[in-house]
Design a protein around this motif. Structure first.
Motif: not given
Length: 154
Positions: A15-17, A31-33
């Protein structure tokens, strides 16, 4: 004859930011986090070269520390029944068929007392630890050009 293993660890974060996004003019980008916690995977591996080339590895979602490293070396390259717990008192007559050398860098887990302090016990069962040269982090200065030389120094 001696077996040679190159040992190192690596970590992966699937999971990259999100660094950027786009949307239509006048609309807010949503943007879903994704949760980053518990998604990191660490891998400890030893590449055997020579007669019996092989890749020994172990994955974990936790931190790789000196105790885990010692357990890995005892069970995988050394093949010690009982792992690190049996290192103090290995089974009678236990030794590797061929002694081996494990090449390591100077990562904190590799030089920790818990791991490096067991060198003699590892050597008794046929496992030698080899540490590469320490990096100083300083670059050497380039040699100056000799007068009349047309080659650049770089």
């Amino acid at each position: 004859m001696r077996d040679l293993y190159f040992l190192d660890e690596s970590g992966f974060a699937p999971t990259m930011p999100t660094g950027y996004s786009w949307s239509r003019a006048g609309q807010r980008a949503v943007v879903p986090r994704e949760d980053k916690k518990g998604r990191r995977v660490n891998v400890l591996g030893a590449l055997a070269v020579g007669r019996h080339a092989d890749l020994l590895w172990e994955k974990t979602c936790g931190k790789i520390d000196a105790a885990m490293l010692l357990e890995f070396v005892c069970t995988k390259p050394a093949g010690l029944p009982g792992g690190a717990d049996a290192l103090e008192k290995p089974p009678a007559g236990f030794s590797r068929v061929w002694p081996c050398t494990v090449a390591l860098d100077n990562a904190s887990a590799h030089v920790a007392r818990i791991f490096k302090g067991r060198r003699e016990e590892l050597a008794a069962i046929g496992v030698e630890l080899f540490y590469g040269a320490r990096c100083t982090g300083r670059r050497s200065r380039p040699a100056s050009r000799t007068p009349g030389s047309h080659r650049p120094w770089f």
